[in-house]
Design an enzyme around this catalytic site. Structure first.
Site, PDB file in Angstrom:
ATOM      1  N   GLU A 292      -4.325   7.869  -3.269  1.00  0.00           N
ATOM      2  CA  GLU A 292      -4.886   6.622  -2.739  1.00  0.00           C
ATOM      3  C   GLU A 292      -5.231   5.647  -3.856  1.00  0.00           C
ATOM      4  OE1 GLU A 292      -5.676   4.320   0.657  1.00  0.00           O
ATOM      5  OE2 GLU A 292      -4.659   6.247   0.377  1.00  0.00           O
TER       6      GLU A 292
ATOM      7  N   HIS B  31       0.838  -1.202   0.000  1.00  0.00           N
ATOM      8  CA  HIS B  31       0.000   0.000   0.000  1.00  0.00           C
ATOM      9  C   HIS B  31       0.875   1.256   0.000  1.00  0.00           C
ATOM     10  CE1 HIS B  31      -3.697   2.310   1.134  1.00  0.00           C
ATOM     11  NE2 HIS B  31      -2.781   3.115   1.672  1.00  0.00           N
ATOM     12  N   GLU B  32       1.816   1.319   0.936  1.00  0.00           N
ATOM     13  CA  GLU B  32       2.658   2.513   1.024  1.00  0.00           C
ATOM     14  C   GLU B  32       3.594   2.629  -0.176  1.00  0.00           C
ATOM     15  OE1 GLU B  32       1.934   4.796   3.044  1.00  0.00           O
ATOM     16  OE2 GLU B  32       0.535   3.580   4.233  1.00  0.00           O
TER      17      GLU B  32
ATOM     18  N   HIS C  96       1.946   4.679  -2.763  1.00  0.00           N
ATOM     19  CA  HIS C  96       2.150   6.112  -2.516  1.00  0.00           C
ATOM     20  C   HIS C  96       3.577   6.532  -2.881  1.00  0.00           C
ATOM     21  CE1 HIS C  96      -1.645   6.951  -0.569  1.00  0.00           C
ATOM     22  NE2 HIS C  96      -1.446   6.066   0.384  1.00  0.00           N
TER      23      HIS C  96
END
Length: 491
Positions: A286, A256-257, A260
């Site tokens: 996101e 997930h990170e 980003h």
């Protein structure tokens, strides 16, 4: 020098100082000594005071007026748009208020972390009351008689409104609730068994980060209470967390990170340390983290590769084969924690927070009633009671940091990710074959070229529309979820 070149030289210095302030925030949540919290709060307040002075410098207004009056190219117009937005916003907020928000939210982080550890909302209530008061005051200054929540929401998703977000949730809720009810009525797949040591989890985290294209020469992976990404350009840092009984928490927080982080690393280097040199909005940001984590990272194809990596690292993990592993990764389960929620239920967690925080900002809900309101809403939405504050109102860092208006961008990002996934499948027909080899290169390259490299060149919805070829809507996300989980659970 022209007005535009003088303005950009000034803006680059401001952006560089913002990066330094952000790195202090990263350090606060990773390596800062516990006893340094009060000093760090004063340091961040001083930095914010200086940044506010730069953002409101009268010369910026003069340079802007002259540059906007001259003929400019596409990139220059985008830079001016971002600087104008920042300048107008900063001039509405008193410098003293801006500095005080930075000081209070820095201290609030430590109070929140301790309250969360001790399941003690009462120990956090006075602090978050002060944060809410300050953010209400800021919203009033920004809104100039308009909608307070819209004023804060626009810090994270320019152009979005409370009404539009509420309409999006109205469109998502019926099909999500129906899918959840159908799936939860089926037997749950078997989960992983065993204890998964911290060092191996972090080794696996760094491995999957590289697999998804995160450049470790310009980044690093560390641990924090709440995973996050910090920085832009050539210094982009991510964090994750480990739980001995649940390696998925670490793996998927990391992926997930990385979504980003890769976005920030992949913005065109020509825009480095300029107003358009980062992600254009939190909703678009996101979309990257969620498509990396879910549509790619939790796909049947990729989890087949990941299963082999897990068996190699840990030996017997309690599931028999790649198919059982895929089911375990995508288990729809009862739970309290937003960041651990499955794809079916995740947006329902956001809807809860959206309604509570707009009540806090609008004045229809006070902090004294927040824990009770959270617990009552959770029972209503999920059908069972919150067992402790760290699984409820204290689980997220956002309100201690004053990030009101941030939560809706998570669901907006899911909607955008659904649209991007549909376009990606059309662009890369053999995507599954590649993911089954642990090869994300073509998928991440498509995202880089179609979206990430543009940074803030386009407005949020525009960059999604350009990448997908159609205006974003909720339908692709809902269709994807129903197809995936319908097949998994036979509903």
């Amino acid at each position: 020098m022209t007005a535009y070149s003088e303005l950009m030289a000034f803006a680059r210095e401001t952006t560089a100082l913002e990066q330094v302030a952000g790195r202090n925030g990263w350090d606060q949540e990773t390596f800062m000594p516990h006893g340094a919290a009060d000093q760090r709060a004063e340091e961040l307040a001083a930095m914010e005071s200086m940044l506010h002075a730069r953002r409101t410098d009268p010369r910026v207004g003069d340079w802007l007026a002259a540059a906007e009056a001259a003929e400019q190219g596409q990139v220059e117009r985008a830079q001016l748009r971002h600087i104008r937005r920042s300048f107008d916003r900063a001039n509405k907020v008193p410098a003293k208020l801006s500095s005080e928000i930075a000081r209070v939210t820095s201290k609030a982080h430590r109070v929140w972390a301790e309250a969360r550890q001790n399941d003690d909302f009462a120990g956090f209530a006075a602090t978050v009351t002060e944060v809410v008061r300050l953010r209400r005051e800021e919203a009033a200054a920004l809104a100039v008689g308009g909608n307070l929540y819209d004023a804060l929401l626009n810090d994270y998703e320019p152009g979005a409104t409370e009404g539009e977000i509420a309409a999006m949730f109205d469109a998502l809720r019926p099909r999500l609730v129906a899918l959840r009810q159908a799936v939860l009525g089926k037997p749950a797949p078997k989960g992983l068994q065993g204890t998964f040591d911290d060092a191996t989890q972090m080794k696996m985290a760094r491995k999957v980060a590289k697999v998804f294209g995160y450049d470790m020469a310009r980044g690093r992976v560390d641990k924090s209470v709440h995973p996050f990404t910090s920085g832009s350009g050539n210094d982009v840092r991510i964090t994750t967390r480990t739980t001995p009984s649940d390696p998925f928490n670490c793996i998927y927080s990391t992926i997930h990170e990385v979504g980003h982080g890769a976005y920030e690393q992949n913005v065109d280097q020509a825009y480095l340390l300029t107003p358009i040199g980062g992600g254009v909005s939190m909703g678009v940001h996101e979309s990257q983290s969620r498509i990396y984590e879910n549509q790619l990272g939790r796909s049947r194809a990729f989890t087949g590769w990941l299963y082999d990596q897990m068996v190699e690292a840990y030996g017997d993990i309690g599931v028999a084969d790649a198919g059982a592993f895929y089911a375990a990764v995508n288990t729809v389960h009862k739970g309290y924690i937003r960041t651990e929620a499955d794809e079916v239920q995740y947006n329902l967690h956001i809807m809860l927070r959206f309604d509570l925080e707009r009540g806090l900002i609008g004045g229809t809900l006070e902090v004294a009633d927040l824990e009770e309101a959270w617990n009552a809403r959770f029972v209503s939405d999920f059908g069972y009671a919150v067992d402790k504050a760290s699984n409820g109102v204290l689980q997220d860092v956002h309100w201690s940091a004053g990030l009101f208006g941030y939560f809706p961008t998570y669901s907006l990002g899911n909607v955008y990710a659904g649209c991007l996934h549909q376009a990606l499948r059309d662009a890369v027909p053999d995507l599954d074959a590649q993911l089954a080899r642990g090869d994300t290169a073509e998928a991440t390259s498509w995202l880089r070229e179609s979206l990430q490299r543009h940074g803030g060149l386009y407005e949020p919805r525009e960059v999604i529309t350009r990448a997908c070829g159609v205006e974003p809507s909720e339908a692709p996300l809902l269709d994807y979820l129903e197809a995936k989980f319908g097949a998994l659970y036979g509903v």
